[in-house]
Enzyme design. Structure first.
Site, PDB file in Angstrom:
ATOM      1  N   GLU A  33       0.956  -1.037   0.096  1.00 48.49           N
ATOM      2  CA  GLU A  33       0.141  -0.279   0.161  1.00 48.49           C
ATOM      3  C   GLU A  33       0.677   1.346   0.021  1.00 48.49           C
ATOM      4  OE1 GLU A  33      -2.286   0.899   3.506  1.00 48.49           O
ATOM      5  OE2 GLU A  33      -3.562   2.161   2.161  1.00 48.49           O
ATOM      6  N   ARG A 259       5.856 -12.703   9.648  1.00 54.77           N
ATOM      7  CA  ARG A 259       6.504 -12.232   9.064  1.00 54.77           C
ATOM      8  C   ARG A 259       8.531 -11.692   9.739  1.00 54.77           C
ATOM      9  NH1 ARG A 259       2.360  -7.344   9.891  1.00 54.77           N
ATOM     10  NH2 ARG A 259       3.955  -6.285   9.439  1.00 54.77           N
ATOM     11  N   LYS A 269       4.286   0.930  10.057  1.00 53.77           N
ATOM     12  CA  LYS A 269       4.176   2.154   8.786  1.00 53.77           C
ATOM     13  C   LYS A 269       4.414   3.077  10.589  1.00 53.77           C
ATOM     14  CE  LYS A 269       3.755   0.484   4.628  1.00 53.77           C
ATOM     15  NZ  LYS A 269       2.620   0.005   3.708  1.00 53.77           N
TER      16      LYS A 269
END
Length: 560
Positions: A33, A259, A269
């Site tokens: 994104e 992850r 983020k």
RNA sequence: UGGGGCGUAGCCAAGCGGUAAGGCAACGGGUUUUGAUCCCGUGAUUCGCAGGUUCGAAUCCUGCCGCCCCAGCCA
């Protein structure tokens, strides 16, 4: 990369799918994104997605998941493209956006409505939350759940036409409000957002939600294996529901992996963004940041990052990898190619009292001790030199084999010197060492095989280049700042130290981004942002392994 | 608490019923004009725990424990 031995469970699956003929070729995608910079965690995903495709002769799409206008930005798409390319991957002509499919997505939504599998809900966001139930209690059907197909279609078209305000209406899938999997309790498909989209402008005022857009984008692109992280595992039933009811020509398979978390860093983020906007760091590419841009500016080679994620592996287990693992990969990548140079970070003046005033001679130093093909360079030597403050100790422990009063040490590629006198200022700080050199011990010549315990680096004072050197340390003081209540409290106040260093003349032509080793100190490179001809700025990429520091620490601990 | 996932050395990680790979770290030793590099050597009687099946279990079964994720009109 022999495919006979898949390295992880995903490559195993892919290998089997190829073998069984389920797929003739592999198609993957990396779907960021564009609302932030890529970080070390993304490196894992990039290397996995592009990696499996490369290994099998397949293809990978770089797809921007731009379904939420307003929080996404062109700056980020530029940065993301730079980062992926820098890592060494090529998407060729497969650069796409979820927004490329807005038309087809809209049609799919109408299809769902026609199938009686989606409805327009007039409940407010708060009401929807209340109706959703909890983890342990089932939800309740919306009173608007049974609107007719025609009414839903009419309402949805009016939504699209801009007849309603933000949040007034929402399109939902009609699945099961009592499902134990909350993602299946009639998830939202489309919301109204009167916002200009960064690529489609004002063409739309309704935007698809992630699950819907992502699943169908995968299907449209013919993705065979949709690889994502563990938190989407609960979404897989929804992913498959879309495929089951819409029956697109291609049926991708979603597979989740854990992850990659790096100790002493954050990869949220939101928090990374806070570090930037609160000016705790100089920007997304601050060399202390775990962003790809930051690591690039710091001087980490892309091969080191790829090696790092390869060693970390692909599994489903939560991992928190030690910083030492990454640093080892960086050292390993730089050890062979980086030419050796001398630089003094914290200068201490040394005067050779028996060396003729005004005399300058040139000594030859190897550019790499293990690789003669890298040649030699000239280094000027004279009466006044700079050495490292740490390389002198007035009351030295027996194991300290550098310079001490009355002691001898070898100057790298030059002579053996002896410390005769220690000069101090009024406060008792050592300001200068008066030494004598042994003229018979010049490196490579007659008496040069005389052994002394230590060898230190140095720079001729008259020929030194002044430079700012930035020494970086971990940004956080706790192993997992991701879990800290307030990450500000976990910040390492000493993550950056700037020193006024003295460099040997050969460093004059050092280029941005090209790593050199400052002998005995570490790997460094000119800073791509702030280095300038008259004002040199170097970054420390990583220190060398330092068994003396380790010894010292142990002694200290032993005393304490 | 409902659902989903995960537990093999300090950190990663192989292992797929036949008797615990490898990397990083750590620790010894050797080489060295970088206390670097390089080279040798040292770790799990045991795989979260407890039972069971089997000639044989980290691998299969049962129960328990621990950790992670999910209640955005974010992705």
């Amino acid at each position: 990369m022999t495919d006979s031995a898949p390295r992880d469970f995903i490559r195993q699956i892919i290998h089997d799918d190829l073998e069984s003929g389920k797929h003739a070729g592999i198609v993957t995608r990396f779907p960021p994104e564009p609302n932030g910079y890529l970080h070390i965690g993304h490196v894992m995903s990039i290397c996995l997605n592009f990696g499996v495709a490369d290994e099998t002769g397949g293809r990978t799409y770089l797809r921007f998941d731009d379904t939420n206008p307003g929080r996404e930005d062109e700056e980020y798409v530029r940065a993301i493209k730079d980062d992926v390319r820098w890592l060494g991957f090529d998407w060729a002509d497969r650069l796409t956006h979820a927004s490329d499919y807005f038309g087809r997505l809209y049609e799919a939504a109408e299809t769902l409505i026609g199938l009686g599998l989606a409805y327009v809900d007039s409940l407010s966001a708060d009401e929807i939350r209340e109706f959703r139930g909890t983890l342990t209690e089932p939800g309740k059907d919306s009173p608007f759940r049974d609107r007719s197909v025609d009414e839903n279609l009419a309402l949805f078209r009016r939504m699209r036409a801009g007849e309603f305000g933000d949040g007034e209406l929402v399109l939902r899938a009609k699945i099961d409000m009592a499902s134990p999997n909350i993602n299946l309790r009639d998830p939202a498909l489309y919301r109204i957002r009167h916002v200009t989209h960064q690529t489609t402008g004002d063409a739309w005022c309704i935007y698809p939600m992630y699950d819907f857009a992502h699943t169908l984008s995968d299907a449209f692109e013919g993705i065979t294996h949709s690889l994502c992280t563990l938190e989407f595992e609960d979404h897989r039933p929804l992913y498959n529901w879309f495929l089951d009811v819409l029956q697109p020509p291609h049926r991708p398979r979603q597979i989740e992996f854990s992850r990659l978390n790096l100790a002493y860093t954050i990869t949220s983020k939101r928090k990374l963004n806070a570090l930037v906007t609160e000016k705790i760091v100089s920007g997304w590419d601050d060399p202390r940041m775990p962003t790809i841009a930051g690591m690039r500016r710091r001087g980490y080679p892309p091969t080191a990052l790829r090696d790092f994620v390869r060693r970390a592996g692909v599994t489903k287990k939560d991992k928190l990898i030690e910083m030492g693992m990454l640093e080892n990969c960086v050292r390993e990548a730089l050890g062979d190619p980086a030419p050796r140079r001398m630089a003094v970070l914290r200068p201490l003046r040394v005067v050779l009292t028996n060396y003729p005033e005004g005399q300058v001679e040139t000594v030859q130093a190897a550019n790499h001790p293990n690789d003669p093909s890298m040649g030699m360079r000239d280094v000027p030597f004279s009466r006044e030199l700079w050495i490292e403050q740490d390389d002198f100790m007035e009351d030295a422990p027996r194991k300290f084999f550098r310079l001490k009063p009355g002691g001898e040490v070898r100057l790298r590629a030059a002579y053996i010197i002896r410390c005769d006198e220690v000069v101090k200022d009024a406060d008792g700080n050592v300001t200068e060492l008066r030494c004598t050199y042994d003229a018979d011990t010049r490196s490579g010549e007659g008496g040069s095989d005389r052994k002394v315990k230590g060898t230190i680096h140095w720079v001729s004072a008259a020929h030194a280049i002044d430079a700012e050197v930035r020494l970086y340390d971990r940004l956080f003081n706790v192993a997992n700042p991701n879990t800290a209540d307030d990450f500000h409290e976990a910040l390492n106040p000493a993550s950056l130290e700037c020193v006024a260093a003295k460099l040997e003349p050969a460093l004059a032509d050092a280029e941005a981004g090209v790593a050199v080793q400052f002998e005995r100190l570490g790997y460094f490179c000119p800073d791509s942002g702030d280095d300038a001809p008259g004002a040199r700025v170097f970054n420390r990429i990583v220190t060398l392994r330092d068994s003396w520091a380790k010894l010292e620490k142990q002694e200290l601990a032993g005393q304490g």
